[in-house]
Design a protein around this motif. Structure first.
Motif, mmCIF file in Angstrom:
data_model
loop_
_atom_site.group_PDB
_atom_site.id
_atom_site.type_symbol
_atom_site.label_atom_id
_atom_site.label_comp_id
_atom_site.label_asym_id
_atom_site.label_seq_id
_atom_site.Cartn_x
_atom_site.Cartn_y
_atom_site.Cartn_z
ATOM 1 N N TRP B 113 0.854 -1.192 0.000
ATOM 2 C CA TRP B 113 0.000 0.000 0.000
ATOM 3 C C TRP B 113 0.888 1.240 0.000
ATOM 4 O O TRP B 113 1.954 1.262 0.623
ATOM 5 C CB TRP B 113 -0.888 0.018 1.235
ATOM 6 N N ASP B 114 0.418 2.267 -0.702
ATOM 7 C CA ASP B 114 1.161 3.537 -0.704
ATOM 8 C C ASP B 114 0.785 4.398 0.492
ATOM 9 O O ASP B 114 1.502 5.341 0.835
ATOM 10 C CB ASP B 114 0.888 4.310 -1.994
ATOM 11 N N THR B 115 -0.366 4.090 1.107
ATOM 12 C CA THR B 115 -0.806 4.833 2.301
ATOM 13 C C THR B 115 -1.244 3.805 3.338
ATOM 14 O O THR B 115 -1.460 2.641 3.016
ATOM 15 C CB THR B 115 -2.005 5.748 1.967
ATOM 16 N N GLU B 116 -1.400 4.264 4.588
ATOM 17 C CA GLU B 116 -1.887 3.360 5.631
ATOM 18 C C GLU B 116 -3.270 2.847 5.236
ATOM 19 O O GLU B 116 -4.199 3.644 5.060
ATOM 20 C CB GLU B 116 -1.985 4.095 6.975
ATOM 21 N N PRO B 117 -3.467 1.534 5.103
ATOM 22 C CA PRO B 117 -4.752 1.036 4.580
ATOM 23 C C PRO B 117 -5.964 1.395 5.445
ATOM 24 O O PRO B 117 -7.059 1.537 4.912
ATOM 25 C CB PRO B 117 -4.555 -0.483 4.512
ATOM 26 N N PHE B 118 -5.755 1.550 6.761
ATOM 27 C CA PHE B 118 -6.917 1.830 7.605
ATOM 28 C C PHE B 118 -7.021 3.310 7.990
ATOM 29 O O PHE B 118 -7.728 3.670 8.920
ATOM 30 C CB PHE B 118 -6.919 0.905 8.831
ATOM 31 N N GLU B 119 -6.270 4.155 7.275
ATOM 32 C CA GLU B 119 -6.424 5.605 7.432
ATOM 33 C C GLU B 119 -6.860 6.162 6.095
ATOM 34 O O GLU B 119 -6.073 6.203 5.144
ATOM 35 C CB GLU B 119 -5.079 6.248 7.810
ATOM 36 N N LEU B 120 -8.118 6.557 6.005
ATOM 37 C CA LEU B 120 -8.630 7.085 4.736
ATOM 38 C C LEU B 120 -7.781 8.282 4.309
ATOM 39 O O LEU B 120 -7.596 9.230 5.073
ATOM 40 C CB LEU B 120 -10.091 7.503 4.879
ATOM 41 N N THR B 121 -7.215 8.188 3.121
ATOM 42 C CA THR B 121 -6.285 9.219 2.654
ATOM 43 C C THR B 121 -6.710 9.681 1.268
ATOM 44 O O THR B 121 -6.852 8.867 0.360
ATOM 45 C CB THR B 121 -4.862 8.633 2.564
ATOM 46 N N GLU B 122 -6.929 10.963 1.126
ATOM 47 C CA GLU B 122 -7.402 11.473 -0.166
ATOM 48 C C GLU B 122 -6.234 11.964 -1.010
ATOM 49 O O GLU B 122 -5.397 12.748 -0.564
ATOM 50 C CB GLU B 122 -8.404 12.606 0.036
ATOM 51 N N ILE B 123 -6.172 11.464 -2.237
ATOM 52 C CA ILE B 123 -5.177 11.947 -3.203
ATOM 53 C C ILE B 123 -5.902 12.163 -4.523
ATOM 54 O O ILE B 123 -6.502 11.221 -5.061
ATOM 55 C CB ILE B 123 -4.040 10.915 -3.390
ATOM 56 N N ASP B 124 -5.883 13.380 -5.011
ATOM 57 C CA ASP B 124 -6.519 13.704 -6.291
ATOM 58 C C ASP B 124 -7.970 13.237 -6.376
ATOM 59 O O ASP B 124 -8.382 12.641 -7.387
ATOM 60 C CB ASP B 124 -5.738 13.064 -7.453
ATOM 61 N N GLY B 125 -8.732 13.431 -5.327
ATOM 62 C CA GLY B 125 -10.152 13.063 -5.370
ATOM 63 C C GLY B 125 -10.422 11.590 -5.175
ATOM 64 O O GLY B 125 -11.562 11.136 -5.285
#
Ligand SMILES: [Zn+2]
Ligand SMILES: [Zn+2]
Ligand SMILES: [Zn+2]
Ligand SMILES: [Zn+2]
Lengths: 484, 484
Positions: B113-125
């Protein structure tokens, strides 16, 4: 009266002591495959060093030339040293060098052992314990043999050198380099006349043998890749040319149920069977029914062995190549049902080679075969063949004085001539020692075929442990008589 | 002016709130495949129950009829309850029941994963997080839709029932029994008029679709056993008829590189392709190049897809059976080189079934095929075929009012008519609900094909999250217009 009669009597008298020492050695969990037990491997080497010195030997713990072992996580742990021991350096005597290993295979009670694997436990004259027969029991016998000569104030008939390692069960890392380095003029192995290794087993349960041949091997990976990710067969089934379909097709072309190898050119260099060789199988002590039980085919059906006569079966194991399919990396392999289309799969298979097959030529044949078969599939997938490692078969002469000395020692101690046998598996150290020094290597097994090396319930028969010490002493005695 | 204009505006206005609530839901690690996280699954169900009640709904946490899950070690852990929610019970209104699941696939940052899977992370919508699109985002949209109706003091156009489970990603244990029990007269599902499930994805990235067909499946294991223990190929190679040789031969007879299924009788009942069906593929929004990228074939060579036209490829996935070889249990499957002759190996493969194939008849064909092929091998080994589980394909009618209502809602919200699509995979709950209640089931996907459900970097587009809430409200509005 046999000039070694006192020697034999002394050993019989000390039997219980040897059992207790083996118990001590087995209790040291020198499992080379367990990185967190590396200190135990080193402790086992030091335990043996202490004994060697106590018995008047000289010892060097030789630093492993590879120094450290790379772990998967990028860290390293030290490789154990190699123990170089010697008793005597009389230039008028022959020098025999024994190879042994002090590390053992992994073992857990939960693997299905009936007794604690690292607690030597005697049941009906069988000494159960990990390393009892592979290879602590045999390797330590050399020391107890020397001890007996010492105690009886008998002169050692030859100079003895010992090269004992601690990584045999995990690939013998650094041994090849060590053997080559130590074979240089003036180095530890330079003046060795004869090598002896007790790290294999009799063909049967009772009759001793000497082993003069080993098969070589060529290990292959054939890979197919169909996409950059694993796909769900429901959602994507029908979209790609599946890698598994191609790989299974390729693997299915290699061999037949009856063992025929379909790879063109593979059988070309197999040494022809001579009449003399054919005859040699007749007298060998080998029981097909016992063997069927050993490999575990009796309980699930009839006629499960691939050959019905002793000779055909032994020839299939010793002097004809075989091809085995081992498995597939990258495919689903767990219990249960998973609906994956694996993106990249690698089939593993290997051939056991015999004289006069050349691993390089075999690799060329296998690669051509697979490329040709893949072309027939008309698949757009990426395919590759990787030849892992190869080793030529090893064949010694049973007429060599090293063998005749051992044969006569066996006859004196066991009261019967040994069978002259080959083995299907390889023992790389035998080839390394012979290639590096050009001196003869004798394989002198002292354990029985049912000793279960590498399995649950490994054992060494008490009577074979005692006989081992005797036969090694007698062997040295016979070697000392060799002229020239 | 659209009578739902205020509803849409309200939802646009609350966008940020929905993102934050999804963030809260994603943070609950309700991974059904992780036994030690079972409490998190239960917490997620309770979180949803609380919201449902807060919005005026009634909720029962229905005890899973299977009660506990058996662990491999013999212990058990509780199965989560099934949430039964309802808004309204006006007998004059239609009743729509929505199925959803609140458990998620496993996810670890280290999986890639590029971000923490259980932390909702917004990138470009894009809202990255495990469960964002499968199925927390879509399942919770129903609540936010109800909330909007409440806040705007608009009457709900239909009665809503919710059946939300917590074990979907781990086999939906107990759901089949629950659905059957609750479909009995007077029970929770008895008076449902229409079912709606938002748990699949669009065919493309932008154009919405309704899904009216799913393939079924038949999963098989073919096993071969040659001895009672694994054997070393060096020592024993040549002794037995190796199980792997037989198994690979059998597996190689099943299918061809081009996808042809060689099992006689399997194609017999496949529904013929009509002209109308052929035409239907023409207008579907499906880009072969994008698809190739999605399955990951562009980067490793040319012409890797099995079909070169949109129609052929979609037909291969939707309406023709496929056979995939998944792997082998019992064989060597690790990296590296191991020289084992495995004693017992089980090949796993499955067929995806289409109308009008019958899993039982397919199992009979497959079993006969393998028995015939095994007989040809002349092997003394033990061989067996096990049909794991089977499911018929599912096909709905796009003319059903449930579908026309959804189609018109999609057109109003997205400004374009939905594609009518099928899918290759199966969604067992759709069949279960339809079989138990005899009422129509609509699959109304609200996420895009690149949402990466079950993979690393799962996401739900912010704009699709917002549109989902709107389209569900509009769908209910359209359903309310259905007469009869
Ligand atoms: Zn050994
Ligand atoms: Zn060993
Ligand atoms: Zn889902
Ligand atoms: Zn899912």
């Amino acid at each position: 009266k046999d000039e070694l009669a006192d020697f034999y009597k002394y050993i019989d008298y000390r039997e219980e002591i040897y059992v207790n020492r083996l118990r001590e050695a087995v209790a040291i969990k020198s499992v080379s495959a367990w990185p967190d037990h590396r200190n135990e491997v080193i402790r086992m080497l030091e335990w043996t060093k202490d004994w060697t010195e106590k018995l008047g030997g000289k010892v060097e713990l030789y630093e492993n030339p590879c120094k450290v072992q790379q772990m998967d996580d990028g860290t390293t742990i030290p490789l154990p040293p190699i123990m170089l021991g010697s008793f005597g350096d009389d230039p008028k005597k022959k020098t025999v060098c024994v190879y042994g290993h002090l590390d053992v295979q992994p073992a857990l009670l939960t693997d299905g052992w009936d007794t604690e694997p690292f607690e030597l436990t005697e049941i009906d004259g069988k000494l159960f314990g990990r390393g009892s027969t592979d290879d602590k029991g045999p390797a330590l016998s050399w020391l107890w043999m020397v001890e007996a000569f010492n105690e009886l104030k008998m002169d050692l008939p030859v100079n003895i050198k010992m090269i004992y390692e601690g990584m045999e069960e995990y690939g013998s890392e650094g041994m090849f380099e060590t053997v080559n380095e130590l074979s240089k003029p003036g180095k530890f192995l330079a003046n060795v006349d004869f090598f002896c290794i007790s790290d294999n087993y009799w063909l049967g349960r009772n009759k001793p043998c000497l082993t003069y041949g080993l098969r070589g091997m060529a290990y292959f990976e054939v890979g197919v890749e169909c996409s950059t990710k694993d796909l769900h067969s429901g959602v994507y089934g029908g979209s790609v040319h599946e890698a598994m379909t191609d790989l299974i097709k390729l693997m299915s072309t290699l061999t037949e149920t009856d063992g025929t190898i379909n790879v063109a050119g593979v059988m070309k260099d197999v040494a022809p069977v001579t009449e003399k060789e054919k005859e040699s199988y007749e007298t060998i002590d080998f029981d097909l029914a016992n063997y069927a039980e050993e490999v575990g085919v009796t309980t699930i059906g009839e006629k499960r062995l691939r050959h019905n006569t002793k000779r055909d079966l032994l020839m299939a194991r010793w002097r004809f190549p075989t091809l085995s399919l081992h498995g597939i990396e990258g495919a689903f392999s767990d219990p249960g049902a998973k609906t994956v289309i694996p993106r990249k799969v690698m089939g593993k298979f290997s051939l056991r080679l015999v004289p006069d097959q050349d691993p390089k030529q075999i690799a060329a044949c296998v690669t051509k075969h697979l490329n040709d078969e893949f072309a027939k599939l008309g698949s757009p997938n990426k395919m590759w063949v990787k030849a892992h490692h190869g080793a030529k078969a090893w064949l010694s002469s049973t007429d060599h004085p090293n063998y005749t000395a051992a044969a006569s020692a066996v006859e004196k101690v066991y009261g019967q001539k040994p069978d002259m046998t080959r083995e299907g598996g390889s023992i790389p150290i035998a080839t390394w020692l012979e290639d590096a020094t050009q001196m003869n290597v004798l394989l002198l097994p002292v354990g029985a075929c049912d000793d279960m090396a590498h399995s649950q319930n490994e054992k060494f028969d008490r009577k074979n442990m005692v006989a081992a010490i005797k036969v090694l002493g007698c062997y040295l005695h016979e070697v000392a008589k060799i002229r020239g």
